[in-house]
Motif scaffolding. Structure first.
Motif, PDB file in Angstrom:
ATOM      1  N   LEU A   7       0.860  -1.178   0.000  1.00 47.55           N
ATOM      2  CA  LEU A   7       0.000   0.000   0.000  1.00 47.55           C
ATOM      3  C   LEU A   7       0.899   1.232   0.000  1.00 47.55           C
ATOM      4  N   ARG A   9       1.211   5.659  -0.476  1.00 50.20           N
ATOM      5  CA  ARG A   9       0.517   6.949  -0.441  1.00 50.20           C
ATOM      6  C   ARG A   9       1.344   7.984  -1.190  1.00 50.20           C
ATOM      7  N   ARG A  61      -9.110  -0.861   6.887  1.00 54.45           N
ATOM      8  CA  ARG A  61      -8.036   0.007   7.381  1.00 54.45           C
ATOM      9  C   ARG A  61      -8.613   1.410   7.443  1.00 54.45           C
ATOM     10  N   ASP A  63      -6.919   4.141   7.315  1.00 54.97           N
ATOM     11  CA  ASP A  63      -6.112   5.113   6.580  1.00 54.97           C
ATOM     12  C   ASP A  63      -6.161   4.938   5.066  1.00 54.97           C
ATOM     13  N   LEU A  64      -6.977   4.042   4.564  1.00 59.50           N
ATOM     14  CA  LEU A  64      -7.045   3.781   3.126  1.00 59.50           C
ATOM     15  C   LEU A  64      -8.047   4.730   2.474  1.00 59.50           C
ATOM     16  N   MET A  68      -4.522   6.791  -3.131  1.00 59.85           N
ATOM     17  CA  MET A  68      -3.423   5.883  -2.788  1.00 59.85           C
ATOM     18  C   MET A  68      -3.306   4.864  -3.917  1.00 59.85           C
ATOM     19  N   PHE A  70      -1.993   0.547  -4.834  1.00 60.84           N
ATOM     20  CA  PHE A  70      -1.460  -0.754  -4.467  1.00 60.84           C
ATOM     21  C   PHE A  70      -0.378  -1.108  -5.488  1.00 60.84           C
ATOM     22  N   VAL A  79      -6.075   3.750  -6.608  1.00 58.74           N
ATOM     23  CA  VAL A  79      -7.365   3.641  -5.922  1.00 58.74           C
ATOM     24  C   VAL A  79      -8.250   4.815  -6.323  1.00 58.74           C
ATOM     25  N   VAL A  82     -13.203   3.925  -2.424  1.00 57.31           N
ATOM     26  CA  VAL A  82     -13.096   2.986  -1.304  1.00 57.31           C
ATOM     27  C   VAL A  82     -14.446   2.962  -0.604  1.00 57.31           C
ATOM     28  N   CYS A  94     -12.099  -1.633  -3.008  1.00 60.70           N
ATOM     29  CA  CYS A  94     -11.466  -0.514  -3.709  1.00 60.70           C
ATOM     30  C   CYS A  94     -11.634  -0.722  -5.203  1.00 60.70           C
TER      31      CYS A  94
END
Length: 101
Positions: A7, A9, A61, A63-64, A68, A70, A79, A82, A94
């Motif tokens: 993951l 950011r 999660r 914080d997702l 962001m 993957f 992403v 979400v 996602c």
């Protein structure tokens, strides 16, 4: 969930000239289920572009968020959205587009 994904950011770093350099940094790894949804081909100025969308299921999660991405090897999944499919805080779905296709 059999795919191990990193993951990442987006991080903006000052470039020393009043601008910024944007890059991604890894913030963790997750187990996920990756399902391809569609591939759309467009023709722009004689160049064919393919956009592949995926649905990626991960454990919840906090914080997702959108924006962001993957990573799995050389593949990158940006992403777009979400959401918690049944609003019980167990999983997140996602919607992602694969970069570099």
């Amino acid at each position: 969930m059999s795919a191990r994904l990193d993951l990442e950011r987006l991080v903006a770093t000052p470039d020393g000239q009043g601008g910024e350099v944007k890059s991604f940094e890894q913030i963790g790894a997750v187990w996920a289920r990756v399902e391809p949804l569609a591939a759309v081909t467009t023709d722009s100025g004689g160049v064919q572009q393919v956009t592949v969308t995926h649905e990626i299921l991960v454990r919840h999660r906090g914080d997702l968020v959108s924006g962001m991405r993957f990573a799995k090897g050389l593949r990158r999944f940006l992403v777009q959205t979400v959401h918690d499919p049944d609003e019980d805080g167990r999983y997140l779905i996602c919607r992602c587009t694969e970069e570099g296709q």
